[in-house]
Write a protein that holds these residues in place. Structure first.
Motif, PDB file in Angstrom:
ATOM      1  N   LEU A 258       1.031  -1.357   0.068  1.00 36.83           N
ATOM      2  CA  LEU A 258       0.007   0.111   0.000  1.00 36.83           C
ATOM      3  C   LEU A 258       0.843   1.237   0.173  1.00 36.83           C
ATOM      4  CD1 LEU A 258      -2.868  -0.751   2.688  1.00 36.83           C
ATOM      5  CD2 LEU A 258      -3.205  -0.476   0.087  1.00 36.83           C
ATOM      6  N   LYS A 259       2.017   1.197   0.831  1.00 41.04           N
ATOM      7  CA  LYS A 259       2.929   2.489   0.482  1.00 41.04           C
ATOM      8  C   LYS A 259       3.391   2.829  -0.664  1.00 41.04           C
ATOM      9  CE  LYS A 259       4.597   2.791   5.437  1.00 41.04           C
ATOM     10  NZ  LYS A 259       5.569   3.124   6.167  1.00 41.04           N
ATOM     11  N   GLN A 260       3.467   1.860  -1.441  1.00 36.18           N
ATOM     12  CA  GLN A 260       3.958   2.228  -2.882  1.00 36.18           C
ATOM     13  C   GLN A 260       2.694   2.803  -3.634  1.00 36.18           C
ATOM     14  OE1 GLN A 260       5.028  -1.588  -4.730  1.00 36.18           O
ATOM     15  NE2 GLN A 260       7.198  -1.152  -3.775  1.00 36.18           N
ATOM     16  N   LYS A 261       1.078   2.568  -3.075  1.00 35.78           N
ATOM     17  CA  LYS A 261       0.435   3.182  -4.206  1.00 35.78           C
ATOM     18  C   LYS A 261      -0.374   4.326  -3.307  1.00 35.78           C
ATOM     19  CE  LYS A 261      -1.174  -1.801  -5.203  1.00 35.78           C
ATOM     20  NZ  LYS A 261      -1.008  -1.797  -6.388  1.00 35.78           N
ATOM     21  N   THR A 262      -0.205   4.467  -2.056  1.00 36.79           N
ATOM     22  CA  THR A 262      -1.026   5.678  -1.536  1.00 36.79           C
ATOM     23  C   THR A 262      -0.160   6.262  -0.350  1.00 36.79           C
ATOM     24  OG1 THR A 262      -2.924   6.179  -0.328  1.00 36.79           O
ATOM     25  CG2 THR A 262      -2.358   4.237   0.096  1.00 36.79           C
ATOM     26  N   ASP A 263      -0.356   7.389  -0.150  1.00 33.24           N
ATOM     27  CA  ASP A 263       0.122   8.294   1.022  1.00 33.24           C
ATOM     28  C   ASP A 263      -0.786   8.080   2.347  1.00 33.24           C
ATOM     29  OD1 ASP A 263       2.475   8.960  -0.135  1.00 33.24           O
ATOM     30  OD2 ASP A 263       1.334  10.739  -1.090  1.00 33.24           O
ATOM     31  N   LEU A 264      -1.916   7.573   2.169  1.00 27.06           N
ATOM     32  CA  LEU A 264      -2.873   7.272   3.225  1.00 27.06           C
ATOM     33  C   LEU A 264      -2.104   6.821   4.594  1.00 27.06           C
ATOM     34  CD1 LEU A 264      -6.379   6.538   1.583  1.00 27.06           C
ATOM     35  CD2 LEU A 264      -5.577   8.778   2.427  1.00 27.06           C
ATOM     36  N   PRO A 265      -2.339   7.193   5.829  1.00 24.54           N
ATOM     37  CA  PRO A 265      -1.735   6.384   6.978  1.00 24.54           C
ATOM     38  C   PRO A 265      -2.494   5.086   7.143  1.00 24.54           C
ATOM     39  CG  PRO A 265      -2.704   8.779   7.542  1.00 24.54           C
ATOM     40  CD  PRO A 265      -3.041   8.557   6.142  1.00 24.54           C
ATOM     41  N   LEU A 266      -1.501   4.271   7.530  1.00 22.73           N
ATOM     42  CA  LEU A 266      -2.004   2.937   7.679  1.00 22.73           C
ATOM     43  C   LEU A 266      -2.152   2.325   9.004  1.00 22.73           C
ATOM     44  CD1 LEU A 266       0.248   1.542   4.593  1.00 22.73           C
ATOM     45  CD2 LEU A 266      -2.100   2.282   4.499  1.00 22.73           C
ATOM     46  N   VAL A 267      -3.035   1.773   9.370  1.00 21.14           N
ATOM     47  CA  VAL A 267      -3.406   1.210  10.671  1.00 21.14           C
ATOM     48  C   VAL A 267      -3.488  -0.505  10.672  1.00 21.14           C
ATOM     49  CG1 VAL A 267      -4.939   1.064  12.780  1.00 21.14           C
ATOM     50  CG2 VAL A 267      -4.775   3.058  11.389  1.00 21.14           C
ATOM     51  N   VAL A 268      -2.878  -1.189  11.754  1.00 25.58           N
ATOM     52  CA  VAL A 268      -3.003  -2.651  11.279  1.00 25.58           C
ATOM     53  C   VAL A 268      -3.961  -2.931  12.908  1.00 25.58           C
ATOM     54  CG1 VAL A 268      -2.191  -4.879  11.800  1.00 25.58           C
ATOM     55  CG2 VAL A 268      -1.586  -3.239   9.989  1.00 25.58           C
TER      56      VAL A 268
END
Ligand code: PEP
Ligand code: MN
Length: 360
Positions: A258-268
């Motif tokens: 996802l980091k290659q596709k978007t700058d949105l913050p990521l939660v797990v």
């Protein structure tokens, strides 16, 4: 998009083409494969005017990567690299912990837990007032009364709160109480709901649908951004698979991709991602190492009495010990894990010798 170059192309024309792409806001990368060279473009290039790259003399083939999302694509001008939630900046360089019971069960349960969760070091509180349950006979949440308890918990602890919205008709009401609106896995493609939260100015935590591809998930986020709200956090919470040992399969590989596709913050969310308390802390640590910006952890003071998801809830002590480990790993990763002490609580509470809350 991938632009495959002819074998004996002119370097000068190639440089020209790279310049055109950069002028459009793209970040072209030259990638060799055997004896050919290709230019790889992020989906952000779709934001600009369309150019038929196949007309360039040096180009042998143009391959579309079919990234239909635009606003949530990496480097899109519509997305800021971090999102303010309370006094925190959610995004690159920071690591935050969201924690709380699955559901708001009563005022006493939630407020006591909230204070202890703050003491354990968590940054944001979670708790469902409207619960999406598989059976209509299971606890459905306290509704608006639950929202008022969440608001009280925020006042007591100073911590922002995240809670789920299930129905378009509740968006306005929940927006009056919550700092973050959660869209659960079952509603990831409830397009009417996505558009409705997109009309608000409140950050949205969008969980991955239990059988959604990354493309479908990003397109769901695009619905929210397209409706006007670009404050979106993506939350990986596991996908369905064939092995019933765990409730879901937590797809941590989604994070670097996802980091290659978007700058949105990521939660797990390793709680729903595994459904097993013994797997929650290890997977939370792994999520941080994989590059997530946050983890969301279900916690209960008495997991065995929880009205919802007690089997996957950590105790407060287990949360505190997990947060200590997360602090150490975030240091190694060069990330900041802010202290929650700067967040002021408006009221001081005390507890009696049996650990019961005395004053509100
Ligand atoms: C939750 O966070 O309580 C929840 C219901 O999660 P999910 O939508 O991931 O199942
Ligand atoms: Mn839950």
């Amino acid at each position: 998009m991938i632009i495959v170059l002819k074998k004996n192309h002119s370097e000068k024309i190639r440089e020209n083409l790279l310049q055109v792409i950069q002028n459009m806001g793209g970040r072209p990368q030259l990638v060799p494969a055997g004896d050919t060279l290709s230019i790889v473009l992020g989906p952000e290039i779709l934001v600009g005017p369309r150019i038929d790259f196949s007309t360039y003399e040096c180009v042998s083939q143009v391959i579309s990567t079919k990234a239909e999302y635009k606003k949530v694509a990496r480097d899109s001008v519509d997305i800021k690299k971090s999102i303010s939630i309370g006094s925190y900046e959610f995004g690159e360089g920071q690591f935050l912990v969201i924690a709380g019971p699955c559901a708001v069960e009563s005022e006493e349960q939630f407020l006591q837990a909230a204070l202890k969760i703050k003491k354990a070091g968590a940054h944001i509180l979670r708790g469902g007032a409207y619960k999406p349950r598989t059976s209509p006979y299971q606890f459905q949440g306290l509704g608006e009364y639950g929202l008022s308890i969440l608001a009280k918990a925020r006042e007591l602890t100073g911590l922002p709160v995240v809670t789920e919205v299930l129905d378009v008709r509740d968006v306005e009401k929940i927006s009056d109480y919550a700092d973050v609106l959660q869209i659960g896995t079952r509603n990831m493609q409830n397009f009417a709901l996505l558009k409705e939260v997109g009309k608000t100015n409140i950050p949205v935590l969008l969980k991955r649908g239990m059988s959604a591809t990354l493309q479908e998930w990003l397109l769901a986020a695009e619905y929210i951004a397209e409706a006007g709200n670009s404050k979106i956090l993506l939350c990986e919470r596991g996908i369905r698979s064939f092995d019933s040992e765990t409730r879901n399969v937590l797809d941590l590989s989604a994070i670097p991709i996802l980091k290659q596709k978007t700058d949105l913050p990521l939660v797990v969310d390793p709680s729903h991602g595994t459904g097993r308390k013994e797997a929650v802390a290890p997977m939370a640590l792994a999520a941080l190492a994989a590059g997530a910006h946050s983890v969301m952890i279900e916690v209960h003071e008495h997991p065995e009495h929880a009205l919802c998801d007690g089997f996957q809830a950590l105790s407060i002590d287990q949360l505190a010990s997990l947060i200590e480990k997360l602090k150490k790993i975030s240091e190694v990763m060069g990330l900041q894990m802010p202290s929650n002490e700067s967040v002021l609580s408006k009221n001081i509470l005390s507890f009696d010798k049996n650990n019961r809350m005395l004053t509100l």
